[in-house]
Design a protein around this motif. Structure first.
Motif, PDB file in Angstrom:
ATOM      1  N   ILE A   1       0.800  -1.179  -0.112  1.00  0.00           N
ATOM      2  CA  ILE A   1       0.080  -0.020   0.008  1.00  0.00           C
ATOM      3  C   ILE A   1       1.033   1.164  -0.135  1.00  0.00           C
ATOM      4  O   ILE A   1       1.690   1.356   0.931  1.00  0.00           O
ATOM      5  N   LEU A   2       0.688   2.122  -1.000  1.00  0.00           N
ATOM      6  CA  LEU A   2       1.584   3.328  -1.234  1.00  0.00           C
ATOM      7  C   LEU A   2       0.489   4.584  -1.022  1.00  0.00           C
ATOM      8  O   LEU A   2      -0.368   4.929  -2.062  1.00  0.00           O
ATOM      9  N   ARG A   3       0.667   5.137   0.185  1.00  0.00           N
ATOM     10  CA  ARG A   3      -0.214   6.344   0.295  1.00  0.00           C
ATOM     11  C   ARG A   3       0.398   7.724  -0.009  1.00  0.00           C
ATOM     12  O   ARG A   3      -0.159   8.484  -0.433  1.00  0.00           O
ATOM     13  N   GLU A   4       1.593   7.515  -0.577  1.00  0.00           N
ATOM     14  CA  GLU A   4       2.452   8.692  -1.189  1.00  0.00           C
ATOM     15  C   GLU A   4       3.454   8.186  -2.209  1.00  0.00           C
ATOM     16  O   GLU A   4       3.578   6.891  -2.180  1.00  0.00           O
ATOM     17  N   ARG A   5       3.867   8.981  -2.875  1.00  0.00           N
ATOM     18  CA  ARG A   5       4.944   8.720  -3.937  1.00  0.00           C
ATOM     19  C   ARG A   5       6.151   8.250  -3.071  1.00  0.00           C
ATOM     20  O   ARG A   5       6.586   8.971  -1.973  1.00  0.00           O
ATOM     21  N   VAL A   6       7.016   7.380  -3.741  1.00  0.00           N
ATOM     22  CA  VAL A   6       8.287   6.790  -3.338  1.00  0.00           C
ATOM     23  C   VAL A   6       9.398   7.830  -4.074  1.00  0.00           C
ATOM     24  O   VAL A   6       9.344   7.559  -5.486  1.00  0.00           O
ATOM     25  N   ALA A   7      10.270   8.525  -3.423  1.00  0.00           N
ATOM     26  CA  ALA A   7      11.314   9.129  -4.136  1.00  0.00           C
ATOM     27  C   ALA A   7      12.376   8.260  -4.740  1.00  0.00           C
ATOM     28  O   ALA A   7      12.645   7.045  -4.090  1.00  0.00           O
ATOM     29  N   LEU A   8      12.974   8.778  -5.880  1.00  0.00           N
ATOM     30  CA  LEU A   8      14.087   8.111  -6.365  1.00  0.00           C
ATOM     31  C   LEU A   8      15.029   8.067  -4.962  1.00  0.00           C
ATOM     32  O   LEU A   8      15.428   9.033  -4.397  1.00  0.00           O
ATOM     33  N   GLY A   9      15.881   7.043  -4.832  1.00  0.00           N
ATOM     34  CA  GLY A   9      16.773   6.910  -3.620  1.00  0.00           C
ATOM     35  C   GLY A   9      16.042   6.688  -2.282  1.00  0.00           C
ATOM     36  O   GLY A   9      16.710   6.319  -1.247  1.00  0.00           O
ATOM     37  N   GLY A  10      14.686   6.503  -2.427  1.00  0.00           N
ATOM     38  CA  GLY A  10      13.929   6.280  -1.192  1.00  0.00           C
ATOM     39  C   GLY A  10      14.099   4.774  -0.542  1.00  0.00           C
ATOM     40  O   GLY A  10      14.510   3.894  -1.558  1.00  0.00           O
ATOM     41  N   ASP A  11      13.350   4.453   0.457  1.00  0.00           N
ATOM     42  CA  ASP A  11      13.563   2.919   0.848  1.00  0.00           C
ATOM     43  C   ASP A  11      12.247   2.141   0.224  1.00  0.00           C
ATOM     44  O   ASP A  11      11.236   2.438   0.204  1.00  0.00           O
ATOM     45  N   LEU A  12      12.922   1.153  -0.571  1.00  0.00           N
ATOM     46  CA  LEU A  12      12.003   0.665  -1.270  1.00  0.00           C
ATOM     47  C   LEU A  12      11.313  -0.922  -0.851  1.00  0.00           C
ATOM     48  O   LEU A  12      10.624  -1.586  -1.297  1.00  0.00           O
ATOM     49  N   LYS A  13      12.020  -1.333   0.617  1.00  0.00           N
ATOM     50  CA  LYS A  13      11.742  -2.198   1.305  1.00  0.00           C
ATOM     51  C   LYS A  13      10.395  -2.046   1.905  1.00  0.00           C
ATOM     52  O   LYS A  13      10.177  -2.079   3.235  1.00  0.00           O
ATOM     53  N   ILE A  14       9.140  -2.019   1.224  1.00  0.00           N
ATOM     54  CA  ILE A  14       8.198  -1.502   1.802  1.00  0.00           C
ATOM     55  C   ILE A  14       7.291  -2.993   1.830  1.00  0.00           C
ATOM     56  O   ILE A  14       7.365  -3.610   0.984  1.00  0.00           O
ATOM     57  N   PRO A  15       6.601  -3.427   3.016  1.00  0.00           N
ATOM     58  CA  PRO A  15       6.159  -4.584   3.179  1.00  0.00           C
ATOM     59  C   PRO A  15       4.760  -4.555   1.912  1.00  0.00           C
ATOM     60  O   PRO A  15       4.125  -3.888   1.632  1.00  0.00           O
ATOM     61  N   ARG A  16       4.550  -6.088   1.737  1.00  0.00           N
ATOM     62  CA  ARG A  16       3.457  -6.282   0.871  1.00  0.00           C
ATOM     63  C   ARG A  16       2.314  -6.522   2.015  1.00  0.00           C
ATOM     64  O   ARG A  16       2.269  -7.260   3.094  1.00  0.00           O
ATOM     65  N   ASN A  17       1.216  -5.824   1.902  1.00  0.00           N
ATOM     66  CA  ASN A  17       0.361  -5.898   3.022  1.00  0.00           C
ATOM     67  C   ASN A  17      -0.787  -6.982   2.694  1.00  0.00           C
ATOM     68  O   ASN A  17      -0.700  -7.636   1.691  1.00  0.00           O
ATOM     69  N   THR A  18      -1.474  -7.179   3.714  1.00  0.00           N
ATOM     70  CA  THR A  18      -2.496  -8.422   3.752  1.00  0.00           C
ATOM     71  C   THR A  18      -3.690  -7.989   2.900  1.00  0.00           C
ATOM     72  O   THR A  18      -4.005  -6.747   2.687  1.00  0.00           O
ATOM     73  N   VAL A  19      -4.459  -9.143   2.519  1.00  0.00           N
ATOM     74  CA  VAL A  19      -5.491  -8.853   1.755  1.00  0.00           C
ATOM     75  C   VAL A  19      -6.561  -7.928   2.407  1.00  0.00           C
ATOM     76  O   VAL A  19      -7.056  -7.131   1.948  1.00  0.00           O
ATOM     77  N   GLN A  20      -6.738  -8.000   3.607  1.00  0.00           N
ATOM     78  CA  GLN A  20      -7.553  -7.450   4.564  1.00  0.00           C
ATOM     79  C   GLN A  20      -7.141  -5.945   4.839  1.00  0.00           C
ATOM     80  O   GLN A  20      -8.047  -5.132   4.391  1.00  0.00           O
ATOM     81  N   GLU A  21      -5.722  -5.569   4.689  1.00  0.00           N
ATOM     82  CA  GLU A  21      -5.531  -4.194   4.604  1.00  0.00           C
ATOM     83  C   GLU A  21      -5.547  -3.513   3.452  1.00  0.00           C
ATOM     84  O   GLU A  21      -5.930  -2.393   3.369  1.00  0.00           O
ATOM     85  N   VAL A  22      -5.462  -4.493   2.362  1.00  0.00           N
ATOM     86  CA  VAL A  22      -5.660  -3.824   0.863  1.00  0.00           C
ATOM     87  C   VAL A  22      -7.075  -3.629   0.643  1.00  0.00           C
ATOM     88  O   VAL A  22      -7.740  -2.466   0.182  1.00  0.00           O
ATOM     89  N   VAL A  23      -7.802  -4.560   1.029  1.00  0.00           N
ATOM     90  CA  VAL A  23      -9.264  -4.332   0.764  1.00  0.00           C
ATOM     91  C   VAL A  23      -9.884  -3.067   1.842  1.00  0.00           C
ATOM     92  O   VAL A  23     -10.559  -2.076   1.129  1.00  0.00           O
ATOM     93  N   GLN A  24      -9.327  -2.929   2.889  1.00  0.00           N
ATOM     94  CA  GLN A  24      -9.801  -1.625   3.673  1.00  0.00           C
ATOM     95  C   GLN A  24      -9.299  -0.453   2.908  1.00  0.00           C
ATOM     96  O   GLN A  24     -10.030   0.406   3.069  1.00  0.00           O
ATOM     97  N   PHE A  25      -7.934  -0.312   2.482  1.00  0.00           N
ATOM     98  CA  PHE A  25      -7.386   0.669   1.761  1.00  0.00           C
ATOM     99  C   PHE A  25      -8.446   1.215   0.503  1.00  0.00           C
ATOM    100  O   PHE A  25      -8.759   2.491   0.512  1.00  0.00           O
ATOM    101  N   ILE A  26      -8.884   0.121  -0.233  1.00  0.00           N
ATOM    102  CA  ILE A  26      -9.516   0.317  -1.189  1.00  0.00           C
ATOM    103  C   ILE A  26     -10.871   1.103  -0.847  1.00  0.00           C
ATOM    104  O   ILE A  26     -11.289   2.052  -1.274  1.00  0.00           O
ATOM    105  N   LEU A  27     -11.598   0.400   0.308  1.00  0.00           N
ATOM    106  CA  LEU A  27     -12.872   1.151   0.622  1.00  0.00           C
ATOM    107  C   LEU A  27     -12.799   2.534   1.258  1.00  0.00           C
ATOM    108  O   LEU A  27     -13.601   3.254   1.038  1.00  0.00           O
ATOM    109  N   ASP A  28     -11.400   2.630   1.912  1.00  0.00           N
ATOM    110  CA  ASP A  28     -11.372   4.003   2.509  1.00  0.00           C
ATOM    111  C   ASP A  28     -11.168   4.939   1.273  1.00  0.00           C
ATOM    112  O   ASP A  28     -11.699   6.139   1.544  1.00  0.00           O
ATOM    113  N   ASP A  29     -10.435   4.572   0.306  1.00  0.00           N
ATOM    114  CA  ASP A  29     -10.216   5.533  -0.958  1.00  0.00           C
ATOM    115  C   ASP A  29     -11.709   5.718  -1.494  1.00  0.00           C
ATOM    116  O   ASP A  29     -12.082   6.850  -2.002  1.00  0.00           O
ATOM    117  N   CYS A  30     -12.540   4.657  -1.525  1.00  0.00           N
ATOM    118  CA  CYS A  30     -13.860   4.831  -1.997  1.00  0.00           C
ATOM    119  C   CYS A  30     -14.808   5.809  -1.360  1.00  0.00           C
ATOM    120  O   CYS A  30     -15.412   6.566  -1.968  1.00  0.00           O
TER     121      CYS A  30
END
Length: 561
Positions: A167-196
């Motif tokens: 889940i990326l709530r903001e842009r990742v800059a060049l040189g930034g930390d790319l080791k961002i975790p893969r979120n769970t299905v529950q978290e992704v679904v909730q993120f979609i619903l929040d954006d909706c």
């Protein structure tokens, strides 16, 4: 846990290294002669609208196959399951799908990069729009809503293809930390619903758009996305603690981790909200359209003219193409003017259609002279979806098929899938039209409402809300209402919903994902002679991503590939 945080992330984020530049996406984002920077883009409404248009072009796409400079082609999953076979082996939606041949080199998802580009652009909109140096709160409100909705729409597509993603709530800059975790299905679904939720709050209603704004996102489109997301979340493949594929400690990347009947209640409520809002804003099922002979063609009108009262969101970002251009040359039979193609409806699919009187058609598997008559007796949606032996392709082009013929330029099944090629596409004058594929149309949410209500509690009443919703779509096709006596239990009602969805939405990108979410993909593919495994419900990680990272400690292939 550390393994989950590091290994799964880089797949989805490495792509940003190649997509940071805002100016590389072409003319849609800037007027001629303007050297664009991000500050320039967000300096005025007109510049922002150029950027938003480019974001639509990347991030608001139907399942319709099309070649463009952003993602080369789209998936075209209509040729994926028991709906159709295509006669051209080169046609990329055929090889990875029908034969279960998806692999890291041919993933079946040529939009992988495009989804993440669209998400980055949506995040750019959300980060910059409030600080744009002009006072136009209504404009900013709408653009912000579009950003939320486009981000959610692309996350939904990633969710149903890959499960949990970062889940990326903001842009990742060049040189930034790319080791961002893969979120769970529950978290992704909730993120979609929040954006909706935010998009619903910010976007205009369909009846508030002027003529020049038709095709833009609305609150109703965001409500549709919410309802579709909740339907998937409630479905057996995700709504369980028993994953279809062993991901070990990371099973929460592909399932919600428990069964909760309340998820069906949430899906029902969201679908009902869509229906209620549609009524208030003038969106309705197309009815009463007739051809010159007086036959009802309401269903055909929906897909042949995707700017009508039923379509809530369609893919608008297309250029005009003619008979000899992709995608038509891969779908139109050569006898009509294609370059050796043809999308052929499988006979297994044909046999699923009932007769107009609601009874099952009988078929002589040895053929016979009565075959054409049997075709004419079927659910009118068959004739409005397919073209078969002796029938016209359109008013100027006639087909004459020999069903015994085989080969790349012949009909291999007996009937061509006409949908979604517009009737105006003709070999005689090569009329160029703008292809538009439906993303959301109202019929889907009648059926979603019926499905969710039935899963909550089966009703044996003829006037139950579930059956009324099902019959709204069924009778629009020109058929008699389904009687509850024909659906004596929850299983039979569930099967009727799945059948209705199959016959209502062929080649609209619904069937494959319906089969996956409800657990019927292996059985359906087996009936077509294709053996697939559970791991193929997930898309493979593209080989290019594996090679770009080149470190198995950071990125590994999905199980089975």
């Amino acid at each position: 846990m550390e393994k989950k945080y590091i290994k799964t992330a880089v797949l989805f984020l490495s792509i940003f290294l190649n997509t940071i530049c805002l100016s590389c996406d072409g003319y849609l984002e800037k007027p001629p002669g303007v050297d664009v920077t991000e500050d320039t883009i967000f300096s005025s409404p007109i510049q922002i609208d150029y950027f938003v248009a480019g974001t639509y072009f990347m991030g608001v796409k139907s399942d319709f196959p099309y070649w463009n400079q952003h993602d080369m082609s789209d998936i075209g999953s209509g040729a994926a399951t028991d709906e159709a076979e295509i006669t051209q082996g080169w046609y990329w939606c055929q090889a990875p799908w029908n034969a279960g041949g998806m692999n890291p080199s041919n993933t079946g998802d040529l939009r992988f990069a495009t989804h993440w580009k669209a998400i980055r652009r949506a995040n750019t909109i959300l980060e910059r729009i409030d600080d744009a140096p002009f006072q136009d709160d209504a404009f900013k409100r709408r653009v912000k809503g579009e950003g939320y909705c486009i981000r959610a729409l692309n996350y939904f597509e990633l969710f149903r293809k890959y499960g949990g993603v970062p889940i990326l709530r903001e842009r990742v800059a060049l040189g930034g930390d790319l080791k961002i975790p893969r979120n769970t299905v529950q978290e992704v679904v909730q993120f979609i619903l929040d954006d909706c939720k935010e998009a619903i709050r910010l976007l205009p209603k369909p009846n508030e758009l002027n003529t020049s704004e038709r095709g833009r996102l609305t609150n109703l489109a965001a409500m549709c996305l919410k309802a579709r997301t909740l339907l998937y979340a409630a479905s057996p493949t995700f709504n369980t603690d028993k994953p279809y594929l062993n991901f070990g400690a990371n099973n929460d990347l592909i399932v919600l981790g428990n069964y909760d009947k309340e998820r069906w209640k949430a899906a029902a409520d969201a679908a009902k909200d869509v229906l209620d809002e549609a009524t208030k804003t003038g969106v309705a099922l197309v009815k009463g359209r007739k051809d010159e002979s007086g036959k009802d063609i309401s269903y055909l009108y929906v897909w042949d003219n995707p700017d009508n009262e039923e379509v809530i969101l369609a893919d608008q970002c297309r250029g005009k193409v003619g008979t000899g251009h992709f995608p038509w040359n891969g779908q139109i039979p050569s006898v009509v003017g294609g370059s050796g193609g043809g999308l052929c409806m499988t006979f297994n699919f044909v046999m699923k259609y009932e007769k107009k009187d609601g009874t099952q058609q009988t078929w002589n598997m040895n053929g016979g002279d009565d075959l054409m008559q049997k075709y004419e007796e079927l659910d009118p949606r068959f004739r409005q979806t397919a073209t078969y032996h002796g029938q016209p392709w359109n008013s100027t082009d006639n087909l004459s098929m020999d069903m015994s013929q085989t080969g790349n330029d012949k009909c291999i099944t007996g009937q061509y899938m006409h949908k979604p090629v517009p009737l105006s596409v003709s070999r005689r004058d090569n009329v160029q039209v703008e292809p538009k594929g439906c993303i959301f149309r109202l019929a889907e949410f009648y059926l979603s409402y019926a499905e969710a209500l039935n899963e909550i509690s089966y009703s044996n009443l003829q006037n139950s809300e579930a059956l009324v919703a099902l019959n709204a779509v069924h009778t629009r096709a020109g058929l008699s209402p389904i009687l509850i006596t024909e659906l004596p239990d929850q299983d039979s009602f569930r099967n009727a919903i799945m059948l209705e969805r199959q016959q209502e939405f062929p080649y609209e990108g619904q069937r494959w994902f319906d089969l996956v979410r409800m657990g019927g993909a292996k059985e359906a593919m087996k009936a077509e002679g294709h053996i697939i495994q559970d791991y193929q419900f997930l898309y493979p990680i593209p080989k290019t991503e594996l090679e770009r990272i080149n470190n198995t400690e950071l990125l590994w292939q999905n199980t089975g590939y």
